[in-house]
Design an enzyme around this catalytic site. Sequence first.
Site, PDB file in Angstrom:
ATOM      1  N   ARG A   1       0.845  -1.204   0.000  1.00 48.65           N
ATOM      2  CA  ARG A   1       0.000   0.000   0.000  1.00 48.65           C
ATOM      3  C   ARG A   1       0.876   1.248   0.000  1.00 48.65           C
ATOM      4  O   ARG A   1       0.933   1.971  -0.981  1.00 48.65           O
ATOM      5  CB  ARG A   1      -0.969  -0.021   1.185  1.00 48.65           C
ATOM      6  CG  ARG A   1      -2.154   0.950   1.028  1.00 48.65           C
ATOM      7  CD  ARG A   1      -1.814   2.374   1.398  1.00 48.65           C
ATOM      8  NE  ARG A   1      -1.355   2.505   2.771  1.00 48.65           N
ATOM      9  CZ  ARG A   1      -0.740   3.581   3.245  1.00 48.65           C
ATOM     10  NH1 ARG A   1      -0.500   4.630   2.463  1.00 48.65           N
ATOM     11  NH2 ARG A   1      -0.326   3.625   4.496  1.00 48.65           N
TER      12      ARG A   1
ATOM     13  N   HIS B   1       3.424   4.069  -3.558  1.00 49.19           N
ATOM     14  CA  HIS B   1       3.865   5.436  -3.879  1.00 49.19           C
ATOM     15  C   HIS B   1       5.147   5.442  -4.716  1.00 49.19           C
ATOM     16  O   HIS B   1       5.167   6.032  -5.808  1.00 49.19           O
ATOM     17  CB  HIS B   1       4.031   6.260  -2.611  1.00 49.19           C
ATOM     18  CG  HIS B   1       2.744   6.623  -1.946  1.00 49.19           C
ATOM     19  ND1 HIS B   1       1.793   7.431  -2.538  1.00 49.19           N
ATOM     20  CD2 HIS B   1       2.238   6.286  -0.731  1.00 49.19           C
ATOM     21  CE1 HIS B   1       0.760   7.577  -1.726  1.00 49.19           C
ATOM     22  NE2 HIS B   1       1.003   6.891  -0.620  1.00 49.19           N
TER      23      HIS B   1
ATOM     24  N   HIS C   1       2.722   4.277  13.025  1.00 44.48           N
ATOM     25  CA  HIS C   1       3.151   4.179  11.627  1.00 44.48           C
ATOM     26  C   HIS C   1       4.288   5.167  11.428  1.00 44.48           C
ATOM     27  O   HIS C   1       4.107   6.372  11.625  1.00 44.48           O
ATOM     28  CB  HIS C   1       1.967   4.520  10.710  1.00 44.48           C
ATOM     29  CG  HIS C   1       2.292   4.611   9.249  1.00 44.48           C
ATOM     30  ND1 HIS C   1       2.001   3.592   8.364  1.00 44.48           N
ATOM     31  CD2 HIS C   1       2.864   5.600   8.502  1.00 44.48           C
ATOM     32  CE1 HIS C   1       2.375   3.958   7.147  1.00 44.48           C
ATOM     33  NE2 HIS C   1       2.902   5.173   7.201  1.00 44.48           N
TER      34      HIS C   1
ATOM     35  N   HIS D   1       7.888   6.660   9.187  1.00 42.94           N
ATOM     36  CA  HIS D   1       8.659   6.776   7.948  1.00 42.94           C
ATOM     37  C   HIS D   1      10.120   6.990   8.310  1.00 42.94           C
ATOM     38  O   HIS D   1      10.444   7.498   9.387  1.00 42.94           O
ATOM     39  CB  HIS D   1       8.121   7.906   7.067  1.00 42.94           C
ATOM     40  CG  HIS D   1       6.900   7.511   6.296  1.00 42.94           C
ATOM     41  ND1 HIS D   1       6.964   7.024   5.011  1.00 42.94           N
ATOM     42  CD2 HIS D   1       5.590   7.495   6.641  1.00 42.94           C
ATOM     43  CE1 HIS D   1       5.737   6.739   4.597  1.00 42.94           C
ATOM     44  NE2 HIS D   1       4.887   7.012   5.572  1.00 42.94           N
TER      45      HIS D   1
ATOM     46  N   TYR E   1       4.742  15.798   4.286  1.00 41.25           N
ATOM     47  CA  TYR E   1       4.066  14.527   3.981  1.00 41.25           C
ATOM     48  C   TYR E   1       4.909  13.704   3.006  1.00 41.25           C
ATOM     49  O   TYR E   1       5.287  14.177   1.932  1.00 41.25           O
ATOM     50  CB  TYR E   1       2.703  14.857   3.377  1.00 41.25           C
ATOM     51  CG  TYR E   1       1.714  13.737   3.304  1.00 41.25           C
ATOM     52  CD1 TYR E   1       1.293  13.067   4.445  1.00 41.25           C
ATOM     53  CD2 TYR E   1       1.149  13.370   2.085  1.00 41.25           C
ATOM     54  CE1 TYR E   1       0.349  12.055   4.377  1.00 41.25           C
ATOM     55  CE2 TYR E   1       0.200  12.368   1.999  1.00 41.25           C
ATOM     56  CZ  TYR E   1      -0.190  11.710   3.151  1.00 41.25           C
ATOM     57  OH  TYR E   1      -1.134  10.715   3.069  1.00 41.25           O
TER      58      TYR E   1
END
Length: 345
Positions: A16, A20, A199, A201, A290
């Site tokens: 998912r 990107h 979550h 990054h 983001y």
Amino acid sequence: MTVQGKKITVHDMTLRDGMHPKRHLMTLEQMKNIATGLDEAGVPLIEVTHGDGLGGSSVNYGFPAHSDEEYLGAVIPLMKQAKISALLLPGIGTVEHLHMAKDLGVHTIRVATHCTEADVSEQHITAARKLDMDTVGFLMMAHMASPEKLITQAKLMEGYGANCIYVTDSAGYMLPGDVKLRLEAVRAALRPETELGFHGHHNLAMGVANSVAAVEAGANRIDAAAAGLGAGAGNTPMEVFIAVCDRMGIETGVDVFKIQDVAEDRVVPIMDHIIRVDRDSLTLGYAGVYSSFLLFAKRAEKKYGVSARDILVEMGRRKMVGGQEDMIEDTAITMARERAGCAAA
């Protein structure tokens, strides 16, 4: 909190968030190959949709190689132990998408909003609970909200029926202390039976450290991706996180060596570019931007001659959030005109 012996649920993002960097063009065969590897490695929960969730196929977000129905329909029948989740962003995904996912066999729905806009999730969370789905409230860009604000938003989602709340570091901006501060506060405010997730990054290379901090703060669901395949510098690299958990005595149920093989043999070969901390993805984390803005900024750089790093810094200064991808091109055009004007003067 003592983490020795603590059991957590590791939630895979490869299929998912990993869409990107693949520009949403993952083939059905690639998706099935990775999903079966994850299933065999013991990963209990795997997310499958367009990178921007159910219904994300659009001019603004990008057209995928296949529909959500095709991806989900290809993967779900192959799973032997893993359950499948789907992401839904209100305003992109609809209740009709939710019903479609349920009918196809999706177990978990994650309803995602900006960290100060939980009120827009009520319809979708309520609908998911009526369908008896594992229902998650997903608060994005959580570095932009104080612990007190996050508590207010988390309790809204919990009140709508979410049985798990996620604190989401969409920009890869947070450091372990930031994670602990927010998750400890949210954990203390939620009902004991409501689960807590994180979550991360890897834009500041903090994905693993932040995920461990989240577990220490009371989280029992952690997102990660094989080989880190995800937006920006990727998500928390699962194979590294699993190895660290094994060292610390945190029980994941995921095989340390099998997940390494999935990352190395099935995920790395399909990468369009190596997922790493480069100057642009580092800027995402540094400026609090983001993560899925990265490829949009790189495209604008080629089109308008303004560096992606400069665009991202400006996006951070303007405090742009997920859903404002169209503003990246607008920002690049404005910056290019300003520079042309200065040069002419």
